[in-house]
Enzyme design. Sequence first.
Site, mmCIF file in Angstrom:
data_model
loop_
_atom_site.group_PDB
_atom_site.id
_atom_site.type_symbol
_atom_site.label_atom_id
_atom_site.label_comp_id
_atom_site.label_asym_id
_atom_site.label_seq_id
_atom_site.Cartn_x
_atom_site.Cartn_y
_atom_site.Cartn_z
ATOM 1 N N HIS A 212 62.831 47.791 54.239
ATOM 2 C CA HIS A 212 62.014 47.200 55.301
ATOM 3 C C HIS A 212 61.070 46.125 54.722
ATOM 4 O O HIS A 212 59.927 45.969 55.147
ATOM 5 C CB HIS A 212 61.205 48.294 56.001
ATOM 6 N N LYS B 289 70.464 50.021 59.486
ATOM 7 C CA LYS B 289 69.510 49.308 58.627
ATOM 8 C C LYS B 289 68.480 50.259 58.028
ATOM 9 O O LYS B 289 67.921 51.087 58.746
ATOM 10 C CB LYS B 289 68.786 48.250 59.471
ATOM 11 N N THR C 191 67.723 50.494 63.282
ATOM 12 C CA THR C 191 66.811 50.677 62.146
ATOM 13 C C THR C 191 66.486 52.162 61.963
ATOM 14 O O THR C 191 66.053 52.829 62.896
ATOM 15 C CB THR C 191 65.528 49.857 62.358
ATOM 16 N N SER D 249 64.280 41.576 67.274
ATOM 17 C CA SER D 249 63.652 42.897 67.103
ATOM 18 C C SER D 249 63.271 43.512 68.454
ATOM 19 O O SER D 249 62.870 42.797 69.383
ATOM 20 C CB SER D 249 62.387 42.735 66.255
ATOM 21 N N TYR E 274 64.926 50.053 67.773
ATOM 22 C CA TYR E 274 64.142 51.195 67.301
ATOM 23 C C TYR E 274 64.389 52.309 68.303
ATOM 24 O O TYR E 274 64.272 52.085 69.518
ATOM 25 C CB TYR E 274 62.644 50.867 67.302
#
Length: 384
Positions: A276, A252, A156, A107, A130
């Site tokens: 999520h 995603k 994402t 992440s 992100y």
Amino acid sequence: MGAILEINDLKKLAERRVPKMFFDYANSGAWTESTYRANEEDFAKIKLRQRVLVDITDRSLASTMIGQEVTMPVALAPTGLTGMQHADGEMLAARAAEEFGVPFTLSTMSICSIEDIASVTKKPFWFQLYVMRDRDFVLNLIDRAKAAGCSALVLTLDLQILGQRHKDLRNGLSAPPKFTPKHIYQMATRPRWCLGMLGTSRRTFRNIVGHAKGVGDLSSLSAWTNEQFDPRLSWDDVAWIKERWGGKLILKGILDKEDALMALKTGADAIIVSNHGGRQLDGAPSSISVLPEIVEAVGDRLEVHLDGGIRSGQDVLKALCLGARGTYIGRPFLYGLGALGKEGVTLALEIIRKELDITLALCGKRNIQDVGPDLLYRTVAREA
Ligand code: FNR
């Protein structure tokens, strides 16, 4: 603690070993947690067809996800703050996944950095991005992921703003964590966790600190994070990122068939049907309930993956039967990590593999790539 036979056993052990604020961070969803619960409960509504007297020797769980070989189609989902479940959590999980032969996804909001993971693994891993308002920082992350040899970018889309996470607010959890007397007490009652953390103080939000403008240390991170999620993120940004990345791209956070069709137009390699893990829009349907309509909309023009609520190999099989090419687990591996470190992540994967293999056999199938809706009694319908 008795024998560890299922993911729930790892969860119970993790609860005893991880400080409450961090265990709750993993073990919670947004607001009333209705979507979080539905993710798990809707899997249980799907029933499997038992078959007998079929030759079920020589079974195979091997498959591919975005063309990459996997020993079973179950990847580790990107999870933030994983290094707070266990010291060096991301590095341990990445090594466990590598040894097991499934993808690990780091992440953006991890404790360890892209470079830390590259330094402890030999095979390429996946990086989750992100898109922050600071596009220079985003480009820097993309370049670092390329330099580290990441073999897929997981972009994402469902976090343009943060969902209402009431448990975290009640626990006073922030990034970086603030340590009030309550938090210190929670940590002091978990001495094994504290001991592990002693040697790792250098490794904190290392994707961001020292790389993002104005974030030279942890104290400036919280304000930066709060203002950086981008409410204006658009499909044009996805096209821009696809071009800058140039490699395999997975989108995603798709839960709607209209969005799936937009994703298809971007030329991405795969989408992940995901809410999520119930952490964003509370009240959204479970991932498994919308999977069939999304698979129907996009056909085989791109791979459809799924996450959310998978707690067993049976759940993996149900998702594959309904058209997912691959699946991801978030909390199951976090529970393993919190319970037993790297061995716990391996154990979580082993538990799922065993359940998947035995279920496949009892349904009269030998090859995981040869399953479809005919193995299910009924599919779970999305409530109108
Ligand atoms: C997440 N998830 C997530 N997703 C993402 O794209 N970036 C992130 O940093 C995080 N962080 C995160 C932290 C924690 C503690 C959890 C539990 C989840 C969502 C994650 O990738 C995945 O979609 C869900 O975890 C899947 O649901 P299950 O398997 O946890 O039920």
